[in-house]
Design a protein around this motif. Structure first.
Motif, PDB file in Angstrom:
ATOM      1  N   GLU A 264    -102.937 -17.195 -32.122  1.00  0.00           N
ATOM      2  CA  GLU A 264    -102.134 -17.614 -33.261  1.00  0.00           C
ATOM      3  C   GLU A 264    -103.044 -18.370 -34.230  1.00  0.00           C
ATOM      4  O   GLU A 264    -103.958 -19.080 -33.823  1.00  0.00           O
ATOM      5  N   THR A 265    -102.773 -18.204 -35.503  1.00  0.00           N
ATOM      6  CA  THR A 265    -103.585 -18.910 -36.496  1.00  0.00           C
ATOM      7  C   THR A 265    -102.742 -19.938 -37.229  1.00  0.00           C
ATOM      8  O   THR A 265    -101.504 -19.865 -37.239  1.00  0.00           O
ATOM      9  N   THR A 266    -103.455 -20.878 -37.825  1.00  0.00           N
ATOM     10  CA  THR A 266    -102.790 -21.946 -38.563  1.00  0.00           C
ATOM     11  C   THR A 266    -103.636 -22.289 -39.768  1.00  0.00           C
ATOM     12  O   THR A 266    -104.728 -21.737 -39.958  1.00  0.00           O
TER      13      THR A 266
END
Length: 458
Positions: A264-266
């Motif tokens: 997951e990216t942020t």
């Protein structure tokens, strides 16, 4: 009368400023064939001897005090006396960064001042070897050292070069140990990542980087340098972009070796500290507009997150570039990434290296080749790579640290917390004079070598 009182009396009773002026004139006067110029030099030499003799005659250890007064002003001499009281040791090797330390683009036209070069030569003649410790390539360093110090001194066996911030050590005059390729001993996985990145760094780069950067001609490290004026806004912008490009290539190379999986990216970090770390005055990406973020491959996102967490300067570049990062870093990737080092030097360079190859390890190898078994060194530098060498010396009670006033904040914090040896930009000679005075106060052999030199002059 103790040493403090004797030094105080020297600077109170005698014209030490005139003494130092004659010393500097005699040392730095250019060789000329003009009879008038030679007469001037002879006159200055005679006046120097007169001023020295006045101090020599006034004290039991007048030779030592005269030598200190001829090199160091009052503040410098008492700083050296404090260092003697704290450590009780003379410096037996000088560990010196070059760019923005020995030379400074803003104050010395990026040349090492003649006074500094002369003092370095004098230290070697008195048995104190030089370890030139730089991120530059070996060929670049050899070129300006021979030009500035002379071929004979560089090949005397008392000068060692730690190049590419620790990738290798070059010490002429030491047979099979003349050149040590420290990167030869690296594990295959970390060395393989660097090899992979080097092969792709320009070929896979966006056009803005291909046009705005060039690859420094290193033996091992991968260093992007700007095609714009170092320190300017164009250089800052392309190096910001370049360090993100390096991170992505590193992440892809790591993902080829360990399982990264889906991540997951942020939004990138955008703290005030991260932005301030690279002297940036603009606005960082705040991550509120998802369309402003890119969509990196899993390995790239993981590398971005790892190094943003490790280095606020890298975090600042990611914040400004708006690059998404992984929400978490898998343990397997963290182990390999932890052996690598991606560094941003503001508006100057974006670099990939291996953490095991730093200036500290290079200094240790250089001192081994030079045969210095019990080192007490002066580590002089301005950047995070110099800080590691400073910390190496401090952890072993093996030296002191000094830095120019424009050094990175982390370097200045270390130097101020130890001996506060901070000198003005372009004036490394000020620091060298402090070490000179310290060695005169502690080391009889250092002073004896000076007596031999004075005999030759006379």
């Amino acid at each position: 009368m103790d040493d403090y009182d004797r030094l105080y009396e020297v600077y109170d009773r005698f014209d030490t400023e005139e003494l130092r002026a004659y010393r500097e004139f005699v040392d730095l006067f250019p060789p000329l064939s003009s009879p008038v110029a030679l007469d001037r030099w002879d006159e200055a030499t005679a006046r120097l001897a007169e001023r020295r003799s006045e101090i020599v005659a006034a004290f039991d250890d007048g030779e030592r005090l005269a030598e200190i007064a001829a090199r160091a002003d009052r503040t410098t001499a008492f700083t050296a006396l404090d260092l003697r009281g704290k450590y009780g040791r003379a410096v037996n090797a000088l560990v010196l960064d070059v760019d923005e330390t020995l030379r400074s683009a803003g104050d010395t036209d990026n040349e090492i001042p003649r006074e500094t070069l002369h003092l370095l030569t004098e230290f070697v003649e008195r048995g104190v070897p030089l370890v030139i410790c730089t991120g530059q390539t070996l060929e670049n360093v050899k070129g300006f050292l021979v030009q500035g110090l002379g071929n004979e001194l560089v090949h005397s066996g008392d000068v060692s070069v730690v190049y590419e911030a620790g990738a290798g050590v070059f010490t002429p005059g030491h047979g099979a140990d003349t050149k040590r390729l420290l990167y030869d001993d690296l594990p295959e996985d970390s060395r393989g990542v660097v090899d992979d990145v080097r092969s792709r760094v320009l070929r896979a780069a966006p056009e803005s980087i291909r046009r705005g950067c060039h690859l420094q001609g290193n033996e091992f490290n991968v260093t992007l340098k700007p095609n714009h004026e170092t320190g300017g806004p164009d250089a800052a912008a392309v190096i910001d972009e370049g360090v993100v490009h390096l991170l992505d290539l590193v992440g892809e190379a790591v993902a080829d070796r360990v399982a990264v999986g889906e991540v997951e990216t942020t939004a990138p970090p955008a703290s005030e500290a991260a932005v301030r770390a690279t002297h940036y005055d603009g606005d960082a990406a705040d991550g509120e507009d998802d369309e402003s973020l890119d969509d990196p491959a899993p390995g790239a996102a993981v590398a971005r997150a790892f190094f943003a967490d490790a280095d606020p300067e890298v975090a600042g570049a990611l914040a400004r570039e708006g690059g998404a990062v992984a929400a978490a870093v898998p343990d397997a990737a963290a182990d390999l990434l932890g052996r690598l080092d991606v560094a941003l030097y503001y508006a100057d360079a974006a670099e990939l290296a291996v953490r095991a190859l730093d200036k500290a390890q290079g200094v240790a190898a250089a001192l081994d080749v030079l045969g210095i078994d019990d080192p007490f060194v002066a580590v002089v530098g301005d950047s995070k790579s110099d800080l590691r060498a400073m910390e190496w010396a401090a952890d072993r009670d093996a030296g002191i640290a000094a830095a120019p006033a424009h050094a990175s904040e982390r370097v200045l914090e270390h130097v101020r917390a130890t001996d506060e040896l901070v000198f003005p930009p372009g004036e490394a000679a000020t620091l060298l004079r402090t070490i000179w005075a310290l060695n005169c106060l502690v080391d009889d052999e250092f002073e004896a070598a000076g007596a031999d030199r004075r005999t030759r002059e006379e």
